[in-house]
Motif scaffolding. Structure first.
Motif, PDB file in Angstrom:
ATOM      1  N   LEU A 165      16.985  25.278   9.700  1.00 40.47           N
ATOM      2  CA  LEU A 165      15.949  24.795  10.617  1.00 40.47           C
ATOM      3  C   LEU A 165      15.807  25.672  11.851  1.00 40.47           C
ATOM      4  O   LEU A 165      14.704  25.884  12.341  1.00 40.47           O
ATOM      5  N   PHE A 166      16.912  26.172  12.367  1.00 37.20           N
ATOM      6  CA  PHE A 166      16.878  26.798  13.685  1.00 37.20           C
ATOM      7  C   PHE A 166      17.099  28.298  13.706  1.00 37.20           C
ATOM      8  O   PHE A 166      17.223  28.875  14.774  1.00 37.20           O
ATOM      9  N   ALA A 203      25.584  22.008   8.050  1.00 44.77           N
ATOM     10  CA  ALA A 203      25.549  23.308   8.734  1.00 44.77           C
ATOM     11  C   ALA A 203      24.433  24.187   8.178  1.00 44.77           C
ATOM     12  O   ALA A 203      23.691  24.823   8.939  1.00 44.77           O
ATOM     13  N   LEU A 204      24.289  24.238   6.853  1.00 44.99           N
ATOM     14  CA  LEU A 204      23.223  25.048   6.265  1.00 44.99           C
ATOM     15  C   LEU A 204      21.849  24.463   6.570  1.00 44.99           C
ATOM     16  O   LEU A 204      20.891  25.212   6.801  1.00 44.99           O
ATOM     17  N   LYS A 230      24.097  32.026  15.711  1.00 41.51           N
ATOM     18  CA  LYS A 230      23.883  30.874  14.839  1.00 41.51           C
ATOM     19  C   LYS A 230      24.591  31.057  13.504  1.00 41.51           C
ATOM     20  O   LYS A 230      25.113  30.108  12.936  1.00 41.51           O
ATOM     21  N   LYS A 231      24.609  32.301  12.992  1.00 40.96           N
ATOM     22  CA  LYS A 231      25.306  32.573  11.736  1.00 40.96           C
ATOM     23  C   LYS A 231      26.797  32.303  11.884  1.00 40.96           C
ATOM     24  O   LYS A 231      27.419  31.721  11.002  1.00 40.96           O
ATOM     25  N   PHE A 232      27.352  32.756  12.999  1.00 38.32           N
ATOM     26  CA  PHE A 232      28.780  32.552  13.238  1.00 38.32           C
ATOM     27  C   PHE A 232      29.095  31.062  13.355  1.00 38.32           C
ATOM     28  O   PHE A 232      30.110  30.597  12.835  1.00 38.32           O
ATOM     29  N   PHE A 233      28.224  30.318  14.011  1.00 35.55           N
ATOM     30  CA  PHE A 233      28.438  28.884  14.179  1.00 35.55           C
ATOM     31  C   PHE A 233      28.451  28.173  12.828  1.00 35.55           C
ATOM     32  O   PHE A 233      29.284  27.310  12.580  1.00 35.55           O
ATOM     33  N   VAL A 234      27.524  28.546  11.946  1.00 36.02           N
ATOM     34  CA  VAL A 234      27.460  27.943  10.614  1.00 36.02           C
ATOM     35  C   VAL A 234      28.741  28.256   9.841  1.00 36.02           C
ATOM     36  O   VAL A 234      29.355  27.371   9.231  1.00 36.02           O
ATOM     37  N   PHE A 246      17.279  23.743   1.268  1.00 33.24           N
ATOM     38  CA  PHE A 246      17.502  23.103  -0.024  1.00 33.24           C
ATOM     39  C   PHE A 246      18.945  23.247  -0.496  1.00 33.24           C
ATOM     40  O   PHE A 246      19.473  22.351  -1.164  1.00 33.24           O
ATOM     41  N   LEU A 247      19.612  24.347  -0.151  1.00 36.08           N
ATOM     42  CA  LEU A 247      21.034  24.473  -0.476  1.00 36.08           C
ATOM     43  C   LEU A 247      21.844  23.455   0.324  1.00 36.08           C
ATOM     44  O   LEU A 247      22.761  22.814  -0.209  1.00 36.08           O
ATOM     45  N   GLY A 248      21.498  23.279   1.586  1.00 42.90           N
ATOM     46  CA  GLY A 248      22.147  22.264   2.403  1.00 42.90           C
ATOM     47  C   GLY A 248      21.909  20.874   1.860  1.00 42.90           C
ATOM     48  O   GLY A 248      22.815  20.031   1.826  1.00 42.90           O
TER      49      GLY A 248
END
Length: 151
Positions: free
Chosen positions: A57-58, A51-52, A3-7, A71-73
């Motif tokens: 969320l996930f 993305a953030l 998930k980190k890589f996807f973001v 909140f950053l997103g």
């Protein structure tokens, strides 16, 4: 794919798309002349914010990190909304209601993402929790009972 890589990939692709569209607006002004810095900021901030937001969320992070990502997103989505408003030359009266809606939605999403749990909720908040003194007293009572049974 993690998930980190996807973001990170999604944010990188947003930067690439904005840079390519900006280059095309310079090279082919009659076709891509509408694209300016405001649209580039809107593309980068909107995609990064989304993305953030989805990452917050996930992912399986702790509550405070989830809320921080959400909140950053949301802040990046607000920046994207303001950039679109300036790019389309919308009245400035639209800006504050958009900010209020996005921040309120982020608050609700962070509530659902964390399940309403506090980040510092300890074991002593749970039912049936016994502190150190209670456990020691029970252990001493059990030992005394075992010694009594052995005699």
């Amino acid at each position: 794919m993690s998930k980190k890589f996807f973001v990170k990939l999604l944010i990188g692709l947003a930067w690439l798309a904005a840079a390519v569209l900006w280059l095309l607006s310079v090279v082919l002004p009659d076709t891509f002349g509408f694209f300016n810095l405001n649209w580039a900021i809107a593309v980068i901030a909107g995609t990064s914010g989304l993305a953030l937001l989805l990452g917050g969320l996930f992912t399986g992070k702790t509550g405070i990190l989830k809320k921080l990502n959400i909140f950053l997103g949301a802040a990046l989505i607000v920046i994207a909304g303001v950039s679109v408003a300036f790019a389309l030359a919308l009245p400035e009266s639209y800006v504050w209601p958009v900010i209020a809606v996005v921040l309120t939605a982020a608050g609700l999403l962070s509530l659902f993402a964390t399940g309403g749990k506090k980040w510092d909720e300890g074991d002593n908040e749970r039912m049936g929790y016994k502190d150190y003194r209670t456990r020691k007293a029970e252990e001493e009572a059990r030992r005394a009972e075992e010694e009594k049974d052995e005699e």
